[in-house]
Design a protein around this motif. Structure first.
Motif: not given
Length: 480
Positions: A42, A44, A337, A359-360, A380, A382, A422, A458
């Motif tokens: 995952y 980014l 980031d 994200r997971s 997530e 952002s 999230t 992603n």
């Protein structure tokens, strides 16, 4: 790699035993499946996402007229040169200030909206009577004419609701910005806003110029409550547009100089910090956007990023003010980031509106209480805001040979995946119905209005069935 155990009771009696005081019990050795789950990668991405209802836009002005019809060839040329998802169309009704809009004028409006819809764009509309700062001279002499124009244009607008994101303003004011108008008393503001609300398709958002206007229209000092979000009430569909954004401490009069005081008629402006806090709460549920203006400290990149995030801005004019936009282009974002080192204009563009990413993920099974496994995926956001239109979420289970085993609708609402947070959604997997073997899991986020996939932030690309989530292997284990 994690293993989950699914136990199955066979129908063969294998043993009998007795517990004193309790009677005879049957014991059956168990056979079971092992389920091994492997999540995907995952990582980014900093790429610009070509998603609807967010981002940069250009402004194009059209005047409806019986004497100077709109040139449809010019519309097509404009569309061909514009690569943005969003477009703001300003539609001037000044030729009909003393009458109804003619059938010819309405047909021009329909041709205009049809052309942009066929191009797959999402439209922001602003109806007005003035482009020269003389609204008091060019507006209709009676509010009933404005309301009739709302009726007439509304009938056309509603036909294209699928591609119309929002309407800015209430048809009055210099450049349609709700200022210097004969119809901006609190009574007229409420009357026009309520009338527009009553005739425009509820899937189209409305917008007013300032937080004060919102409070007057909603008749509340508070932003829409979470329990009323997306309910269709006027307070739940009315957002903001700010064409003085980051232009000064007051955003050129959008905010006041003194702390906000509650009044019986809900009028009054708060300070910059108060009004940005108000927008932070309100614009979790309704859109906010506009133009940045006048190079000053408030639109220096670090300050701009913080305020745009707190105001949940989802769309900005990419043609004005170039002094500010070029300042962002020549500055660099610094952060821990994947965007570190990116120019400020690109960083802001990537974060306008929503920016969803996986994200997971995990897969769990309680063999003693559940009949199905549970896949959970954490998303997530952002971006500076949420996605204000509802998207469809589906999970597809694919066999090793590439054939579809199962497609499952996900019970989640992307409009509640808040900026900077999230959110986790879950789906049941009926493992008992799957044969032993290897399976791949894919996730798709889909916009039904635009009939298109929503891109995730992603690194992994979207594939035939969506974005790769992970894989699992089902193995049947026999008792020893």
């Amino acid at each position: 790699m994690k293993k989950l155990f699914l136990f199955v009771i066979p129908c063969i009696l294998l043993n009998v035993f007795h517990i004193p005081g309790f009677g005879i019990y049957l014991y059956r050795p168990q056979e079971y499946y092992t389920i091994s789950y492997q999540p995907g990668d995952y990582t980014l991405s900093s790429q610009q996402l070509d998603n609807p209802y967010r981002g940069w836009y250009h402004i194009y002005g059209y005047a409806l007229s019986d004497t100077k019809p709109i040139n449809t060839d010019n519309i097509q040329k404009t569309i061909a040169k514009d690569n943005n998802q969003l477009v703001l169309l300003e539609i001037n009704l000044r030729d009909y200030a003393d009458s109804e809009i003619s059938p010819l004028g309405l047909s021009q409006l329909e041709s205009l909206l049809l052309a942009w819809q066929d191009a797959g764009r999402q439209m922001i509309l602003r109806f007005l009577y003035d482009w020269n700062g003389k609204a008091r001279e060019t507006e209709p002499k009676d509010i009933s004419t404005i309301k009739r124009h709302m009726e007439q244009t509304g009938e056309v607008v509603n036909k294209y609701a699928r591609n119309i994101y929002l309407l800015q303003g209430i048809y009055v004011g210099n450049c349609g910005e709700m200022n210097n108008s004969n119809y901006m008393s609190k009574e007229s503001l409420r009357e026009l806003a309520a009338y527009l609300h009553s005739i425009i398709d509820p899937g189209i958002y409305l917008s007013v110029r300032t937080p004060e206007h919102y409070r007057i229209v909603s008749q509340s000092t508070l932003p829409v409550a979470s329990e009323d979000a997306f309910s269709g009430k006027i307070a739940a569909r009315t957002g903001l547009f700010n064409d003085g954004m980051l232009g000064s401490e007051s955003d050129l009069g959008t905010y006041g100089e003194k702390p906000f005081e509650i009044s019986e008629d809900f009028s009054g402006k708060g300070t910059r910090s108060e009004e940005i806090a108000f927008q932070n709460a309100l614009c979790d549920y309704v859109p906010n956007g506009g133009e940045v203006v006048l190079d000053n400290e408030y639109n220096d990149l670090p300050n701009a990023v913080e305020d745009l995030k707190d105001m949940h801005v989802s769309y900005l004019d990419c043609g004005y003010d170039l002094h500010v936009l070029d300042k962002w282009r020549n500055d660099t974002y610094h952060g821990e980031d994947c965007f570190n080192g990116m120019d400020g204009y690109s960083y802001i563009g990537a974060h306008l509106g929503y920016r969803y990413a996986m994200r997971s993920s995990d897969c769990t099974f309680d063999s003693f209480h559940n009949t199905k496994a549970t896949l959970s995926v954490t998303m997530e956001n952002s971006g500076f805001s949420v996605g204000y239109r509802p998207f469809l979420s589906t999970v597809t289970i694919v066999r090793e040979d590439g054939s579809i085993c199962d497609t499952i609708s996900v019970d989640t609402d992307n409009r509640l995946w808040k900026s900077g947070e999230t959110a986790t959604w879950t789906v049941p997997l009926d493992i008992r119905a799957y044969q032993a073997g290897n399976y791949l899991i894919y996730y798709r986020l889909f916009d039904p209005a635009g009939n298109r996939n929503i891109q995730l932030a992603n690194e992994a690309p979207i594939e035939k069935y969506g974005y790769y989530v992970g894989s699992f292997t089902v193995e049947r284990q026999m008792p020893q």
